[in-house]
Write an enzyme that holds these catalytic residues in place. Structure first.
Site, PDB file in Angstrom:
ATOM      1  N   CYS A 122       6.665   7.416  18.163  1.00 23.55           N
ATOM      2  CA  CYS A 122       7.607   8.371  17.560  1.00 23.55           C
ATOM      3  C   CYS A 122       9.020   7.823  17.725  1.00 23.55           C
ATOM      4  O   CYS A 122       9.212   6.720  18.227  1.00 23.55           O
ATOM      5  CB  CYS A 122       7.467   9.742  18.194  1.00 23.55           C
ATOM      6  SG  CYS A 122       8.100   9.801  19.868  1.00 23.55           S
ATOM      7  N   THR A 163      11.975  -7.081 -10.895  1.00 22.95           N
ATOM      8  CA  THR A 163      11.476  -8.452 -11.037  1.00 22.95           C
ATOM      9  C   THR A 163      10.274  -8.644 -10.116  1.00 22.95           C
ATOM     10  O   THR A 163      10.323  -8.274  -8.942  1.00 22.95           O
ATOM     11  CB  THR A 163      12.592  -9.455 -10.681  1.00 22.95           C
ATOM     12  OG1 THR A 163      13.687  -9.186 -11.550  1.00 22.95           O
ATOM     13  CG2 THR A 163      12.131 -10.896 -10.857  1.00 22.95           C
ATOM     14  N   GLY A 207       0.809  -1.212   0.000  1.00 26.61           N
ATOM     15  CA  GLY A 207       0.000   0.000   0.000  1.00 26.61           C
ATOM     16  C   GLY A 207       0.847   1.268   0.000  1.00 26.61           C
ATOM     17  O   GLY A 207       0.509   2.254  -0.662  1.00 26.61           O
ATOM     18  N   SER A 231      -3.344  -3.454  -0.376  1.00 33.56           N
ATOM     19  CA  SER A 231      -2.218  -4.156   0.257  1.00 33.56           C
ATOM     20  C   SER A 231      -2.653  -5.569   0.641  1.00 33.56           C
ATOM     21  O   SER A 231      -3.705  -5.755   1.261  1.00 33.56           O
ATOM     22  CB  SER A 231      -1.794  -3.383   1.500  1.00 33.56           C
ATOM     23  OG  SER A 231      -0.851  -4.119   2.224  1.00 33.56           O
ATOM     24  N   ALA A 232      -1.805  -6.564   0.298  1.00 29.94           N
ATOM     25  CA  ALA A 232      -2.209  -7.970   0.477  1.00 29.94           C
ATOM     26  C   ALA A 232      -2.289  -8.404   1.933  1.00 29.94           C
ATOM     27  O   ALA A 232      -3.126  -9.233   2.294  1.00 29.94           O
ATOM     28  CB  ALA A 232      -1.226  -8.869  -0.280  1.00 29.94           C
ATOM     29  N   HIS A 233      -1.413  -7.848   2.789  1.00 28.76           N
ATOM     30  CA  HIS A 233      -1.330  -8.424   4.140  1.00 28.76           C
ATOM     31  C   HIS A 233      -2.501  -8.048   5.044  1.00 28.76           C
ATOM     32  O   HIS A 233      -2.592  -8.505   6.171  1.00 28.76           O
ATOM     33  CB  HIS A 233       0.017  -8.097   4.801  1.00 28.76           C
ATOM     34  CG  HIS A 233       0.204  -6.677   5.228  1.00 28.76           C
ATOM     35  ND1 HIS A 233       0.030  -6.267   6.527  1.00 28.76           N
ATOM     36  CD2 HIS A 233       0.570  -5.560   4.541  1.00 28.76           C
ATOM     37  CE1 HIS A 233       0.297  -4.971   6.618  1.00 28.76           C
ATOM     38  NE2 HIS A 233       0.617  -4.518   5.421  1.00 28.76           N
ATOM     39  N   GLN A 275      -7.727  -0.613   3.698  1.00 28.32           N
ATOM     40  CA  GLN A 275      -8.550  -1.200   4.772  1.00 28.32           C
ATOM     41  C   GLN A 275      -9.892  -1.716   4.250  1.00 28.32           C
ATOM     42  O   GLN A 275     -10.663  -2.288   5.022  1.00 28.32           O
ATOM     43  CB  GLN A 275      -8.809  -0.162   5.877  1.00 28.32           C
ATOM     44  CG  GLN A 275      -7.559   0.242   6.662  1.00 28.32           C
ATOM     45  CD  GLN A 275      -7.048  -0.858   7.598  1.00 28.32           C
ATOM     46  OE1 GLN A 275      -7.787  -1.763   7.991  1.00 28.32           O
ATOM     47  NE2 GLN A 275      -5.776  -0.786   7.952  1.00 28.32           N
ATOM     48  N   ASN A 305      -7.874   3.736   8.853  1.00 25.08           N
ATOM     49  CA  ASN A 305      -7.277   2.576   9.515  1.00 25.08           C
ATOM     50  C   ASN A 305      -7.370   2.652  11.037  1.00 25.08           C
ATOM     51  O   ASN A 305      -7.392   1.627  11.701  1.00 25.08           O
ATOM     52  CB  ASN A 305      -5.803   2.417   9.093  1.00 25.08           C
ATOM     53  CG  ASN A 305      -5.042   3.711   9.105  1.00 25.08           C
ATOM     54  OD1 ASN A 305      -5.405   4.667   8.419  1.00 25.08           O
ATOM     55  ND2 ASN A 305      -3.997   3.768   9.899  1.00 25.08           N
TER      56      ASN A 305
HETATM   57  N1  PLP Z   1      -2.820   2.695   3.959  1.00 26.33           N
HETATM   58  C1  PLP Z   1      -3.553   2.252   4.991  1.00 26.33           C
HETATM   59  C2  PLP Z   1      -4.917   2.815   5.211  1.00 26.33           C
HETATM   60  C3  PLP Z   1      -3.040   1.269   5.851  1.00 26.33           C
HETATM   61  O1  PLP Z   1      -3.770   0.853   6.875  1.00 26.33           O
HETATM   62  C4  PLP Z   1      -1.742   0.750   5.584  1.00 26.33           C
HETATM   63  C5  PLP Z   1      -1.155  -0.268   6.467  1.00 26.33           C
HETATM   64  O2  PLP Z   1      -0.877  -0.066   7.601  1.00 26.33           O
HETATM   65  C6  PLP Z   1      -1.033   1.246   4.477  1.00 26.33           C
HETATM   66  C7  PLP Z   1      -1.601   2.212   3.691  1.00 26.33           C
HETATM   67  C8  PLP Z   1       0.347   0.743   4.157  1.00 26.33           C
HETATM   68  O3  PLP Z   1       0.283  -0.497   3.494  1.00 26.33           O
HETATM   69  P1  PLP Z   1       1.580  -1.425   3.437  1.00 26.33           P
HETATM   70  O4  PLP Z   1       1.795  -1.942   4.826  1.00 26.33           O
HETATM   71  O5  PLP Z   1       1.233  -2.510   2.472  1.00 26.33           O
HETATM   72  O6  PLP Z   1       2.703  -0.587   2.931  1.00 26.33           O
END
Ligand code: PLP
Length: 386
Positions: free
Chosen positions: A328, A240, A69, A202-204, A180, A152
């Site tokens: 932070c 790749t 993402g 984002s896949a995870h 999300q 998120n």
């Molecule tokens: N955008 C949102 C709303 C997310 O919750 C996250 C993941 O924490 C990301 C972007 C970032 O995605 P990635 O972990 O695949 O870089």
């Protein structure tokens, strides 16, 4: 452990693991190679692209695989600003105040580097983008508007359908961070039957591997590359391809979409039960964000008079994983920019935690976790009052 941090990441699903294994072992050919094992990898990529496109009702060639993402967001923003500069237009972008850091920090970087300028769109007390303010900013004819599908931290759904219409009428491209949302909610609920010009996945977050995702780019949109090099991804994203990751992402997407309604229902029931139990046991507990327009598994709760950081530590000691604002550099928790943008005080933001439920959670886990949270939160409040 009772895992209540599904918005951060989820475990790789068995379907993804099974699909990935051959490409992590014997089928290691480079998809750009002309021999047999390269051809097989190429075919696997094409099949994954087609299967992902089917979940979206788009063309396979509108999907561009990325490392997740963050990369997809960086690409959309920086390359749309660059395209505007090349046309001789102002590289002026608009995004909501509650975007993920992958959007906000990209905008700040771009401004420092002198390649773009931007304005942030305020949100309501409920955490939804202000459409009146959006209309006013659209008068400046931004090169791109970026609005996430669901936040998120709070899970609050954004008025994307309305924003799509406003941008569409003015011919202004819209990007959406749907990290999300994809694999969690049917797109139609949020978007109607249209898709934004660009969106990030984002896949995870839905059972695929970490370090893998895609950017959707509407056919015909003028946008350059973020990464330069080889001709992969139709010359738009060099490097790749992560074959195993992409194949795993497609398998996870199929599994998530096949069980979408059932999983939504389960997550909603579990989060509602948790909230009801906590409300009974913790005086003054409040929900941050919209109670109705939210992702079914997300709950962001304010525990007045309680330090979220200390509560998080006690919960971790009791085997419960939840989350607060971002840490932070010193490791201390920063108050969430999302909650501050919604009008919460710094004190309220520092008293807020996110619990995000997954379809694998059980009612027993939820009841157990609720009892522990009630106990620890009330103790911390008593201690603070002494
Ligand atoms: N955008 C949102 C709303 C997310 O919750 C996250 C993941 O924490 C990301 C972007 C970032 O995605 P990635 O972990 O695949 O870089």
């Amino acid at each position: 452990m009772i895992y209540l941090d599904h918005a951060a990441t989820v475990a790789l699903c068995p379907e993804a693991l099974e699909a990935m294994l051959p490409f992590l072992t014997e089928q290691y050919g480079n998809p750009s190679a002309l021999y047999e094992s390269g051809r097989r990898a190429r075919q696997a990529l094409a099949a994954a692209r087609k299967s992902l496109a089917e979940t979206l009702g788009c063309l396979p060639e509108e999907l561009y695989f990325t490392s997740g993402g963050t990369e997809a967001n960086n690409w959309a923003l920086l390359a749309m600003a660059e395209a505007a500069r090349e046309r001789g237009d102002k590289p002026f972008l608009v995004a909501t105040e509650i975007e993920h850091h992958a959007v906000l920090e990209t905008l700040r970087y771009g401004k420092r580097a002198g390649v773009l300028d931007f304005a942030l769109l305020p949100v309501s007390r409920e955490g939804r983008a202000d459409l009146g303010a959006a209309k006013a900013l659209l008068e400046h004819r931004p090169a791109l508007v970026s609005c996430m599908g669901a936040n998120n931290e709070t899970g609050t759904l954004q008025p994307l359908r309305e924003l799509l219409a406003l941008c569409g009428e003015r011919n202004i491209p819209l990007h959406s961070d749907l990290v999300q949302v994809y694999g969690q909610l049917p797109f139609g609920e949020l978007l109607g039957d249209a898709l934004p010009d660009l969106f990030s996945v984002s896949a995870h977050k839905f059972g695929g591997p970490k370090g893998c995702g895609f950017l959707y780019i509407r056919r015909g949109l003028t946008i350059g590359a973020l990464l330069h090099g080889g001709a992969q991804e139709r010359g738009r994203r060099a490097g790749t391809e992560n074959v195993a990751g992409i194949v795993g992402m497609a398998a996870a997407a199929r599994a998530a979409h096949a069980a979408l309604a059932e999983r939504i229902d389960k997550k909603r029931r579990l989060s509602e039960l948790f909230f009801a139990l906590l409300r009974e046991g913790i005086p003054g507990l409040r929900q941050n964000g919209s109670a109705l327009k939210r992702l079914p598994g997300h709950l962001n709760l304010c525990f007045p008079g309680v330090s979220a950081e200390l509560l998080l530590i006690l919960l971790d000691q009791a085997g419960i994983a939840a989350s607060a604002g971002a840490a932070c550099a010193s490791g201390a928790l920063e108050p969430s920019h999302v909650l501050l943008a919604m009008g919460c005080s710094e004190r309220e933001a520092r008293s807020s935690l996110r619990f995000s439920f997954g379809w694998e959670n059980t009612e027993e886990e939820v009841r157990k976790a609720a009892a522990i949270v009630i106990d620890r939160a009330n103790k911390l409040k008593e201690d603070a009052a002494l």
